[in-house]
Design a protein around this motif. Structure first.
Motif, PDB file in Angstrom:
ATOM      1  N   ARG A  38     -46.795  33.609  28.335  1.00 14.82           N
ATOM      2  CA  ARG A  38     -45.501  33.236  27.266  1.00 14.82           C
ATOM      3  C   ARG A  38     -46.101  31.225  26.878  1.00 14.82           C
ATOM      4  NH1 ARG A  38     -42.665  31.243  33.152  1.00 14.82           N
ATOM      5  NH2 ARG A  38     -43.870  29.140  33.131  1.00 14.82           N
ATOM      6  N   GLN A  39     -45.432  31.059  25.671  1.00 14.60           N
ATOM      7  CA  GLN A  39     -45.366  30.147  25.248  1.00 14.60           C
ATOM      8  C   GLN A  39     -43.966  28.752  25.352  1.00 14.60           C
ATOM      9  OE1 GLN A  39     -47.156  29.820  21.251  1.00 14.60           O
ATOM     10  NE2 GLN A  39     -47.830  27.672  21.562  1.00 14.60           N
ATOM     11  N   ALA A  40     -43.467  27.912  25.619  1.00 16.14           N
ATOM     12  CA  ALA A  40     -42.381  27.060  25.419  1.00 16.14           C
ATOM     13  C   ALA A  40     -42.606  25.924  24.430  1.00 16.14           C
ATOM     14  CB  ALA A  40     -42.236  26.585  26.640  1.00 16.14           C
ATOM     15  N   ARG A  45     -49.714  28.645  24.900  1.00 17.20           N
ATOM     16  CA  ARG A  45     -48.883  29.380  25.191  1.00 17.20           C
ATOM     17  C   ARG A  45     -49.863  29.776  26.501  1.00 17.20           C
ATOM     18  NH1 ARG A  45     -49.341  34.696  21.456  1.00 17.20           N
ATOM     19  NH2 ARG A  45     -48.730  33.270  20.598  1.00 17.20           N
ATOM     20  N   GLU A  46     -49.534  30.334  27.780  1.00 18.75           N
ATOM     21  CA  GLU A  46     -50.191  30.776  28.942  1.00 18.75           C
ATOM     22  C   GLU A  46     -49.794  31.463  30.022  1.00 18.75           C
ATOM     23  OE1 GLU A  46     -48.160  27.202  32.217  1.00 18.75           O
ATOM     24  OE2 GLU A  46     -45.818  28.403  31.273  1.00 18.75           O
ATOM     25  N   LEU A  47     -51.014  32.042  30.817  1.00 16.85           N
ATOM     26  CA  LEU A  47     -51.229  33.369  31.312  1.00 16.85           C
ATOM     27  C   LEU A  47     -49.314  33.315  32.525  1.00 16.85           C
ATOM     28  CD1 LEU A  47     -53.449  35.084  33.144  1.00 16.85           C
ATOM     29  CD2 LEU A  47     -51.654  34.386  34.135  1.00 16.85           C
ATOM     30  N   VAL A  92     -41.143  31.567  24.711  1.00 20.17           N
ATOM     31  CA  VAL A  92     -41.554  33.040  24.461  1.00 20.17           C
ATOM     32  C   VAL A  92     -42.440  33.942  24.913  1.00 20.17           C
ATOM     33  CG1 VAL A  92     -41.899  34.421  22.649  1.00 20.17           C
ATOM     34  CG2 VAL A  92     -40.962  32.588  22.310  1.00 20.17           C
ATOM     35  N   TYR A  93     -41.976  34.965  25.477  1.00 18.76           N
ATOM     36  CA  TYR A  93     -43.200  35.733  25.945  1.00 18.76           C
ATOM     37  C   TYR A  93     -43.571  36.894  25.280  1.00 18.76           C
ATOM     38  CZ  TYR A  93     -41.256  33.688  30.496  1.00 18.76           C
ATOM     39  OH  TYR A  93     -40.679  33.418  31.715  1.00 18.76           O
ATOM     40  N   GLN A 110     -37.749  36.196  23.247  1.00 15.68           N
ATOM     41  CA  GLN A 110     -37.399  35.023  23.449  1.00 15.68           C
ATOM     42  C   GLN A 110     -36.894  35.057  24.909  1.00 15.68           C
ATOM     43  OE1 GLN A 110     -37.324  32.238  22.305  1.00 15.68           O
ATOM     44  NE2 GLN A 110     -36.815  31.519  24.478  1.00 15.68           N
ATOM     45  N   VAL A 111     -36.836  34.866  26.416  1.00 11.70           N
ATOM     46  CA  VAL A 111     -36.492  34.322  27.394  1.00 11.70           C
ATOM     47  C   VAL A 111     -35.585  32.786  27.585  1.00 11.70           C
ATOM     48  CG1 VAL A 111     -36.377  34.419  30.000  1.00 11.70           C
ATOM     49  CG2 VAL A 111     -37.273  35.910  28.446  1.00 11.70           C
TER      50      VAL A 111
END
Length: 115
Positions: A38-40, A45-47, A92-93, A110-111
């Motif tokens: 996901r990336q806020a 971006r992170e696991l 965003v996932y 998008q979440v």
């Protein structure tokens, strides 16, 4: 070539749940490892979670106990069940799949967790 398509994102209130899906298509036999990232806004971006072809899983500390990753019976789909969602889960996932030493990414879904 492998195409990954995510679905299931949306707007949910804090404490709610969502289930993300990712389906792989293309000319291949079986995807190896799959995962969710996901990336806020303004962040890298992170696991979030990964699952290997053998079924072993790995989770980010921030989602342990709340999120569950799983694969479909066809092995070329991956799901992310997200419970007890928090505003900080907003991002965003992206789905990622490994096939023949190459990583493939989906377009993202998008979440948003907000009241």
């Amino acid at each position: 070539q492998v195409q990954l398509v995510e679905s299931g994102g949306g707007l949910v209130q804090p404490g709610g749940s969502l289930r993300l899906s990712c389906a792989a298509s293309g000319r291949f036999i079986n995807i190896n490892d799959m995962g969710w990232y996901r990336q806020a806004p303004g962040k890298q971006r992170e696991l979030v979670a990964t699952i290997r072809s053998g079924g072993s899983t790995n989770y980010a500390d921030s989602v342990k106990g709340r999120f569950t990753i799983s694969r479909g019976s066809a092995k070329n789909t991956v799901y992310l069940q997200m419970n007890s969602l928090k505003p900080e889960d907003t991002a965003v996932y992206y789905c990622r799949g490994l096939y023949r030493y190459n990583y493939y990414w989906g377009q993202g879904t998008q979440v948003t967790v907000s009241s």
